[in-house]
Design a protein around this motif. Structure first.
Motif, PDB file in Angstrom:
ATOM      1  N   VAL A  57       1.612  18.139 -16.995  1.00  0.00           N
ATOM      2  CA  VAL A  57       2.711  17.351 -16.706  1.00  0.00           C
ATOM      3  C   VAL A  57       2.475  16.250 -15.778  1.00  0.00           C
ATOM      4  N   HIS A  58       1.876  16.682 -14.511  1.00  0.00           N
ATOM      5  CA  HIS A  58       1.615  15.634 -13.570  1.00  0.00           C
ATOM      6  C   HIS A  58       0.757  14.337 -13.894  1.00  0.00           C
ATOM      7  N   ILE A  59      -0.372  14.863 -14.788  1.00  0.00           N
ATOM      8  CA  ILE A  59      -1.174  13.727 -15.046  1.00  0.00           C
ATOM      9  C   ILE A  59      -0.619  12.855 -16.221  1.00  0.00           C
ATOM     10  N   TYR A  60       0.464  13.524 -16.877  1.00  0.00           N
ATOM     11  CA  TYR A  60       1.166  12.469 -18.105  1.00  0.00           C
ATOM     12  C   TYR A  60       1.933  11.559 -17.049  1.00  0.00           C
ATOM     13  N   HIS A 103      -1.006  14.544   4.533  1.00  0.00           N
ATOM     14  CA  HIS A 103      -0.559  13.383   3.572  1.00  0.00           C
ATOM     15  C   HIS A 103       0.808  13.740   3.164  1.00  0.00           C
ATOM     16  N   TYR A 104       1.196  14.861   2.621  1.00  0.00           N
ATOM     17  CA  TYR A 104       2.398  15.034   1.879  1.00  0.00           C
ATOM     18  C   TYR A 104       3.249  16.178   2.284  1.00  0.00           C
ATOM     19  N   LEU A 105       2.987  17.025   3.194  1.00  0.00           N
ATOM     20  CA  LEU A 105       3.775  18.101   3.488  1.00  0.00           C
ATOM     21  C   LEU A 105       5.045  17.836   4.184  1.00  0.00           C
ATOM     22  N   GLY A 128      10.780  15.656  -7.958  1.00  0.00           N
ATOM     23  CA  GLY A 128       9.931  16.207  -8.752  1.00  0.00           C
ATOM     24  C   GLY A 128       8.370  16.328  -8.007  1.00  0.00           C
ATOM     25  N   GLN A 129       7.954  15.295  -7.559  1.00  0.00           N
ATOM     26  CA  GLN A 129       6.921  15.029  -6.946  1.00  0.00           C
ATOM     27  C   GLN A 129       6.738  16.006  -5.608  1.00  0.00           C
ATOM     28  N   LYS A 130       7.646  16.011  -4.993  1.00  0.00           N
ATOM     29  CA  LYS A 130       7.750  16.839  -3.865  1.00  0.00           C
ATOM     30  C   LYS A 130       7.449  18.388  -4.138  1.00  0.00           C
ATOM     31  N   LEU A 131       8.397  18.799  -5.028  1.00  0.00           N
ATOM     32  CA  LEU A 131       8.269  20.263  -5.529  1.00  0.00           C
ATOM     33  C   LEU A 131       6.803  20.365  -6.030  1.00  0.00           C
ATOM     34  N   TYR A 132       6.382  19.683  -6.803  1.00  0.00           N
ATOM     35  CA  TYR A 132       5.041  19.645  -7.283  1.00  0.00           C
ATOM     36  C   TYR A 132       4.127  19.822  -6.306  1.00  0.00           C
ATOM     37  N   TYR A 133       4.159  19.158  -5.249  1.00  0.00           N
ATOM     38  CA  TYR A 133       3.023  19.306  -4.279  1.00  0.00           C
ATOM     39  C   TYR A 133       3.320  20.680  -3.634  1.00  0.00           C
ATOM     40  N   LEU A 134       4.693  21.226  -3.350  1.00  0.00           N
ATOM     41  CA  LEU A 134       4.765  22.728  -2.982  1.00  0.00           C
ATOM     42  C   LEU A 134       4.128  23.867  -3.766  1.00  0.00           C
ATOM     43  N   ARG A 136       0.663  -1.233  -0.016  1.00  0.00           N
ATOM     44  CA  ARG A 136       0.072   0.026  -0.090  1.00  0.00           C
ATOM     45  C   ARG A 136       0.708   1.355   0.076  1.00  0.00           C
ATOM     46  N   LYS A 137       0.747   2.033  -0.945  1.00  0.00           N
ATOM     47  CA  LYS A 137       1.652   3.369  -1.088  1.00  0.00           C
ATOM     48  C   LYS A 137       0.558   4.499  -0.544  1.00  0.00           C
ATOM     49  N   SER A 138      -0.633   4.534  -0.869  1.00  0.00           N
ATOM     50  CA  SER A 138      -1.479   5.704  -0.557  1.00  0.00           C
ATOM     51  C   SER A 138      -2.745   4.840   0.313  1.00  0.00           C
ATOM     52  N   ASN A 193      -9.222  11.449  -0.991  1.00  0.00           N
ATOM     53  CA  ASN A 193      -8.910  13.009  -1.056  1.00  0.00           C
ATOM     54  C   ASN A 193      -8.100  13.520  -2.362  1.00  0.00           C
ATOM     55  N   HIS A 194      -7.351  12.533  -2.722  1.00  0.00           N
ATOM     56  CA  HIS A 194      -6.853  12.805  -4.094  1.00  0.00           C
ATOM     57  C   HIS A 194      -7.797  13.137  -5.012  1.00  0.00           C
ATOM     58  N   TRP A 195      -8.655  12.180  -5.457  1.00  0.00           N
ATOM     59  CA  TRP A 195      -9.740  12.542  -6.207  1.00  0.00           C
ATOM     60  C   TRP A 195     -10.843  13.438  -6.244  1.00  0.00           C
ATOM     61  N   GLY A 253       1.376   1.864 -14.794  1.00  0.00           N
ATOM     62  CA  GLY A 253       1.237   1.028 -13.444  1.00  0.00           C
ATOM     63  C   GLY A 253       1.066   2.178 -12.507  1.00  0.00           C
ATOM     64  N   THR A 254       1.458   3.393 -12.640  1.00  0.00           N
ATOM     65  CA  THR A 254       1.513   4.279 -11.576  1.00  0.00           C
ATOM     66  C   THR A 254      -0.221   4.683 -11.438  1.00  0.00           C
ATOM     67  N   PHE A 255      -0.836   4.677 -12.403  1.00  0.00           N
ATOM     68  CA  PHE A 255      -2.307   5.212 -12.178  1.00  0.00           C
ATOM     69  C   PHE A 255      -3.097   4.316 -11.296  1.00  0.00           C
ATOM     70  N   LEU A 279      -9.318  16.283  -4.618  1.00  0.00           N
ATOM     71  CA  LEU A 279      -8.548  17.320  -5.122  1.00  0.00           C
ATOM     72  C   LEU A 279      -8.431  17.652  -6.576  1.00  0.00           C
ATOM     73  N   ALA A 280      -8.132  16.405  -7.299  1.00  0.00           N
ATOM     74  CA  ALA A 280      -7.936  16.433  -8.908  1.00  0.00           C
ATOM     75  C   ALA A 280      -9.445  16.871  -9.496  1.00  0.00           C
ATOM     76  N   GLY A 281     -10.504  16.196  -8.841  1.00  0.00           N
ATOM     77  CA  GLY A 281     -11.721  16.422  -9.586  1.00  0.00           C
ATOM     78  C   GLY A 281     -12.248  17.877  -9.457  1.00  0.00           C
ATOM     79  N   ILE A 334      -2.018   3.464  -8.199  1.00  0.00           N
ATOM     80  CA  ILE A 334      -1.971   3.936  -6.839  1.00  0.00           C
ATOM     81  C   ILE A 334      -3.193   5.044  -6.611  1.00  0.00           C
ATOM     82  N   MET A 335      -3.568   5.810  -7.833  1.00  0.00           N
ATOM     83  CA  MET A 335      -4.677   6.727  -7.681  1.00  0.00           C
ATOM     84  C   MET A 335      -5.974   5.853  -7.718  1.00  0.00           C
ATOM     85  N   VAL A 336      -5.978   4.699  -8.041  1.00  0.00           N
ATOM     86  CA  VAL A 336      -7.488   4.059  -8.055  1.00  0.00           C
ATOM     87  C   VAL A 336      -7.485   3.476  -6.765  1.00  0.00           C
TER      88      VAL A 336
HETATM   89  C1  HEM Z   1      -7.128  13.501 -12.977  1.00  0.00           C
HETATM   90  C2  HEM Z   1      -5.587  13.612 -13.386  1.00  0.00           C
HETATM   91  C3  HEM Z   1      -4.804  13.128 -12.483  1.00  0.00           C
HETATM   92  C4  HEM Z   1      -3.922  11.978 -12.451  1.00  0.00           C
HETATM   93  C5  HEM Z   1      -4.253  10.902 -13.223  1.00  0.00           C
HETATM   94  C6  HEM Z   1      -3.226  11.969 -11.250  1.00  0.00           C
HETATM   95  C7  HEM Z   1      -2.317  10.658 -10.864  1.00  0.00           C
HETATM   96  C8  HEM Z   1      -1.798  10.673  -9.769  1.00  0.00           C
HETATM   97  C9  HEM Z   1      -0.984   9.366  -9.195  1.00  0.00           C
HETATM   98  C10 HEM Z   1      -0.970   8.223  -9.982  1.00  0.00           C
HETATM   99  C11 HEM Z   1      -0.451   9.813  -8.128  1.00  0.00           C
HETATM  100  C12 HEM Z   1       0.334   8.942  -7.132  1.00  0.00           C
HETATM  101  C13 HEM Z   1       1.810   8.822  -7.425  1.00  0.00           C
HETATM  102  C14 HEM Z   1       2.751   8.260  -6.361  1.00  0.00           C
HETATM  103  O1  HEM Z   1       2.498   7.879  -5.243  1.00  0.00           O
HETATM  104  O2  HEM Z   1       4.081   8.001  -6.951  1.00  0.00           O
HETATM  105  C15 HEM Z   1      -0.810  11.367  -7.760  1.00  0.00           C
HETATM  106  C16 HEM Z   1      -0.291  11.937  -6.830  1.00  0.00           C
HETATM  107  C17 HEM Z   1      -0.568  13.118  -6.340  1.00  0.00           C
HETATM  108  N1  HEM Z   1      -1.385  14.088  -7.179  1.00  0.00           N
HETATM  109 FE1  HEM Z   1      -2.280  13.520  -8.886  1.00  0.00          FE
HETATM  110  N2  HEM Z   1      -3.432  13.072 -10.648  1.00  0.00           N
HETATM  111  C18 HEM Z   1      -4.263  13.832 -11.232  1.00  0.00           C
HETATM  112  C19 HEM Z   1      -4.685  15.286 -10.937  1.00  0.00           C
HETATM  113  C20 HEM Z   1      -4.197  15.945  -9.923  1.00  0.00           C
HETATM  114  C21 HEM Z   1      -4.417  17.327  -9.438  1.00  0.00           C
HETATM  115  C22 HEM Z   1      -5.291  18.139 -10.482  1.00  0.00           C
HETATM  116  C23 HEM Z   1      -3.661  17.618  -8.582  1.00  0.00           C
HETATM  117  C24 HEM Z   1      -3.625  18.897  -8.143  1.00  0.00           C
HETATM  118  C25 HEM Z   1      -4.312  19.682  -7.575  1.00  0.00           C
HETATM  119  C26 HEM Z   1      -2.951  16.368  -7.948  1.00  0.00           C
HETATM  120  C27 HEM Z   1      -2.174  16.528  -7.309  1.00  0.00           C
HETATM  121  C28 HEM Z   1      -1.343  15.353  -6.766  1.00  0.00           C
HETATM  122  C29 HEM Z   1      -0.450  15.410  -5.621  1.00  0.00           C
HETATM  123  C30 HEM Z   1      -0.272  16.617  -4.565  1.00  0.00           C
HETATM  124  C31 HEM Z   1       0.076  14.193  -5.378  1.00  0.00           C
HETATM  125  C32 HEM Z   1       1.116  13.618  -4.261  1.00  0.00           C
HETATM  126  C33 HEM Z   1       2.605  14.000  -4.747  1.00  0.00           C
HETATM  127  C34 HEM Z   1       2.984  13.379  -6.145  1.00  0.00           C
HETATM  128  O3  HEM Z   1       2.906  12.191  -6.520  1.00  0.00           O
HETATM  129  O4  HEM Z   1       3.154  14.434  -7.034  1.00  0.00           O
HETATM  130  N3  HEM Z   1      -3.124  15.282  -8.922  1.00  0.00           N
HETATM  131  N4  HEM Z   1      -1.351  11.809  -8.700  1.00  0.00           N
END
Ligand code: HEM
Length: 201
Positions: free
Chosen positions: A161-164, A71-73, A109-115, A6-8, A15-17, A172-174, A19-21, A176-178
């Motif tokens: 960029v984050h979504i890509y 979760h991330y700070l 990259g992920q950490k700076l994206y979060y900040l 379990r990573k998340s 909460n990620h859904w 496989g990373t997706f 936030l993203a939605g 984690i989001m599911v």
């Molecule tokens: C719908 C499109 C999105 C997809 C497919 C997606 C995908 C993911 C995935 C797979 C992770 C887990 C990465 C890991 O644990 O290694 C993640 C983490 C995260 N996502 Fe998203 N995400 C999306 C939209 C967003 C949006 C719009 C935001 C910001 C408002 C966001 C913020 C974050 C943050 C802060 C994390 C944790 C840090 C990181 O992994 O970068 N996501 N996302």
């Protein structure tokens, strides 16, 4: 069946859904305000109701952003020499020949994206409330519009960029989001310092 880890947590996944939605709907409606896109306005029931939906989605986004800090700070503020070396080899994304340094739970990259999300999120939220609640103050309106638009540009550049990276670039990373899970073998390769820290190496 490959052994999974379990990573998340479930709360992190939900909460990620949220936030993203909320973020994507806010960007869509915000974009429609900016360029007066009638067809998008129609999807939200017209511009007047899109304005209300946009405002309340902003509240949802900010609540979700506040929870995301739990979760991330902490991770987002911890860096070491491997993070610097990760940037020097561009995370291995530009060449398969480079040696990518061992990572913890998140790469820099992920950490700076979060900040960036947190900083731009706070800025877009405060300026949004400024425009919502202080319509009579011309100075607040001007400054709020300016900040809101700058923060919007940050999201518009960073989110794709984050979504890509969370889908096509890293197959496989997706998952984690599911459901928050990833194969243990992959985690050992990609996040050895995290796996060691939780005693699964
Ligand atoms: C719908 C499109 C999105 C997809 C497919 C997606 C995908 C993911 C995935 C797979 C992770 C887990 C990465 C890991 O644990 O290694 C993640 C983490 C995260 N996502 Fe998203 N995400 C999306 C939209 C967003 C949006 C719009 C935001 C910001 C408002 C966001 C913020 C974050 C943050 C802060 C994390 C944790 C840090 C990181 O992994 O970068 N996501 N996302």
């Amino acid at each position: 069946m490959a052994e999974m880890i379990r990573k998340s947590s479930v709360v992190e996944v939900i909460n990620h859904w949220i936030l993203a939605g909320s973020c994507m709907l806010l960007m869509l409606s915000g974009f429609a305000f900016l360029f007066h896109l009638e067809p998008v306005g129609a999807i939200f029931g017209g511009f007047e109701s899109m304005k209300n939906i946009h405002n309340y989605l902003g509240v949802v986004f900010l609540l979700s952003l506040a929870l995301s800090m739990v979760h991330y700070l902490k991770d987002a503020f911890e860096y070491d020499g491997d993070d610097v070396r990760w940037f020097m080899v561009a995370g291995g994304y530009l060449s398969h020949k480079v040696k990518v340094p061992p990572m913890g739970k998140y790469n820099p990259g992920q950490k700076l994206y979060y900040l960036a999300v947190l900083g731009a999120g706070i800025a877009i939220g405060i300026s949004g409330f400024g425009m919502w609640l202080m319509k009579d103050n011309a100075q607040v309106m001007l400054l709020s519009h300016f900040i809101h638009n700058i923060a919007f540009v940050i999201f518009a550049l960073a989110a794709p960029v984050h979504i890509y990276l969370g889908t096509l670039a890293n197959p496989g990373t997706f998952q984690i989001m599911v459901n928050g899970m990833m194969p243990l073998a992959d985690a050992k390769k990609k996040h050895p310092k995290w796996i060691k820290a939780i005693g699964k190496m």
